[in-house]
Structure formats: C-alpha cells, structure tokens
Scaffold this motif. Structure first.
Motif, PDB file in Angstrom:
ATOM      1  N   SER A  44       0.833  -1.210   0.000  1.00 57.17           N
ATOM      2  CA  SER A  44       0.000   0.000   0.000  1.00 57.17           C
ATOM      3  C   SER A  44       0.865   1.256   0.000  1.00 57.17           C
ATOM      4  O   SER A  44       0.556   2.225  -0.698  1.00 57.17           O
ATOM      5  N   ASP A 164      -5.799  -1.146  -4.797  1.00 60.38           N
ATOM      6  CA  ASP A 164      -5.203  -1.639  -3.557  1.00 60.38           C
ATOM      7  C   ASP A 164      -6.155  -2.621  -2.875  1.00 60.38           C
ATOM      8  O   ASP A 164      -7.090  -2.217  -2.194  1.00 60.38           O
ATOM      9  N   GLU A 165      -5.920  -3.886  -3.090  1.00 55.85           N
ATOM     10  CA  GLU A 165      -6.753  -4.955  -2.522  1.00 55.85           C
ATOM     11  C   GLU A 165      -8.243  -4.672  -2.661  1.00 55.85           C
ATOM     12  O   GLU A 165      -8.970  -4.595  -1.667  1.00 55.85           O
TER      13      GLU A 165
END
Ligand code: ADP
Ligand code: MG
Length: 243
Positions: A44, A164-165
């Motif tokens: 991240s 991001d995820e």
C-alpha cells in the motif's frame, strides 16, 4: 514498449522504520501488473507513493519520461492520470451513484455536467451499475459499491489504474463480480497495477507479477515464473501460506 510509470531506487521511511528499500520496477502501456506479498510488506505504501498520497524519502517516480518528484512538476495534473481504487471504496456517501462518478470530472477536469454524466454512464455500464444511478452508497452491497468506485476512477479517463486490494473488504460471494469487471478491463487493454491476495486471479490476468517482502522486491516475472516456479525461498514460503 512504452513505460508509463517507472520507479527508480524508491525509498520510504516512517521515522526510523524503513518501509520501502530501493524499489525498482516499471509498468508498460497496456500491461497488467499484480503486486503480491504478505501484510505489512509495503504494498500500500508503494501505491500511495506512486500517487503521492505519501511523499517518498528518496528515489524517482518517472511518468512518461518525467520525474514527477521534481519541484517544478505539476502534481495535480499528474494525479489526474492515475485512477485509484481502494479496499474501502471511499465513495461519497451523501452523493448518489451518478454524482459520485461526475464530481471529479467536473471539478478536476472541468467537464460540463452533461459531458461528465455521459462519460459516467458509459463506465457505469461497463461495470454493470447503470441501473443504479440514483441509488445512494448505503443502498448498495459491497460488491456494487466497489464496482461504482471502479467506474468513478475510469470516468476520469486515467492512463493507469491502481488497485489496492479491491476485494479484501468484500464478503466472499461478492469477490467474483468485482474480479470479473477487472478481468474485462485487463482484456480491454487498460494499464493496471493491482495489489491483490487473489492468486488465481493474478495468475490469469497478469502480464507480470511482482513479489514484495519487507519493503523489497524479491522477485518479478511472468505469472508462471513467480507463482508456479518461484526462484526465491521467500516467494515459495509466501505462496505456501496463501494457497
Ligand atoms: P501492506 O500494504 O503490504 O500490508 P503497508 O504499506 O500498509 O503494507 O505497510 C508497510 C509498513 O509500513 C507496515 O509496517 C506499516 O505499519 C508501516 N506504515 C504504513 N503506513 C504508515 C504510516 N503512515 N506511519 C507509520 N508507519 C506506517
Ligand atoms: Mg495494504
């Protein structure tokens, strides 16, 4: 191959904690790159450095040949080239779906209301959410919210999409619908950098997989190379734990 983003010797520390150490890699136009690694490895932070939500401690971020960390660089303009999709959707809860997808276009890109709405609708169709233009985020499921967040990012017509995820906060039954949308984008030639724990998805859609551990890129290569025949012990360990 045209490099859209090139990261050179990137470092990031929080106080004395070195979170990214000499990170080097690039994303080419039309390429889908999946970034994998354990929680806390700096994935991240790397994405947040790329879109300058964090200020790197050292190194270069080169966008189409220009170092955007140069003082003279127009950061606002640079950011318009990146579409970001977060784990927690980050929709504007007081706005309906359509307005979520038009405010940025109007404010940042100075598009007219009509033009912004037409563009938003085009991408809401892409993600299968055009029936929900008047809905408020609280009326939507997690999967629907994330699809709206993807449409909102696409509506800015970015050069690169950063994820991001995007499926980590979703109930299991909703993961598939979001991955399907992302698969379609990948097939459509979008340039994408995706942090994910979905190994099967990474294997299917990536042109390249990058494995990070403790702030360092340990290994990168084709999905076959990294996910099926990893060279490094740390990659093997990580894959053993995830699959
Ligand atoms: P990942 O996304 O791979 O799980 P992160 O980039 O979120 O990893 O975090 C990497 C490391 O950096 C972690 O040890 C985390 O605690 C630390 N970290 C991230 N953001 C901050 C911050 N704003 N301040 C201090 N430490 C941070
Ligand atoms: Mg993370």
């Amino acid at each position: 191959m045209e490099k859209v983003i090139e990261i050179k010797h990137l470092n990031k520390s929080f106080g004395s904690h070195e979170v990214l150490r000499d990170v080097n890699f690039s994303v080419n136009k039309g390429e889908v790159v999946c970034l994998i690694g354990s929680s806390g490895s700096g994935k991240s932070t790397l994405l947040r450095c790329i879109n300058l939500l964090e200020t790197p401690s050292g190194g270069e971020i080169i966008y189409k040949g220009e170092n955007i960390l140069d003082d003279q660089h127009d950061i606002k303009k640079y950011r318009t080239h990146l579409g970001m999709v977060f784990q927690q959707f980050n929709l504007f809860n007081n706005h309906n779906v359509l307005k979520n997808c038009t405010v940025g276009q109007q404010k940042v890109l100075k598009r007219s209301k009509e033009e912004a709405a037409a563009n938003a609708l085009k991408y809401l169709k892409t993600v299968g959410m055009d029936q929900y233009v008047n809905a408020k985020p609280r009326q939507l499921s997690g999967g629907q919210k994330q699809r709206v967040a993807i449409a909102r990012a696409l509506a800015m017509d970015p050069e690169v999409m950063l994820f991001d995820e995007p499926t980590s906060a979703l109930d299991p039954e909703m993961v598939g619908e979001v991955l399907k949308v992302m698969r379609n984008l990948a097939d459509g030639g979008h340039t994408m950098l995706i942090v994910t724990h979905e190994m099967e998805f990474a294997r299917e859609v990536s042109d390249r997989v990058v494995f990070m551990d403790k702030g360092v890129i340990v290994e990168e290569g084709s999905p076959e190379q990294v996910l099926v025949n990893p060279k490094h012990e740390r990659t093997k360990e990580f894959l053993k734990r995830t699959i």
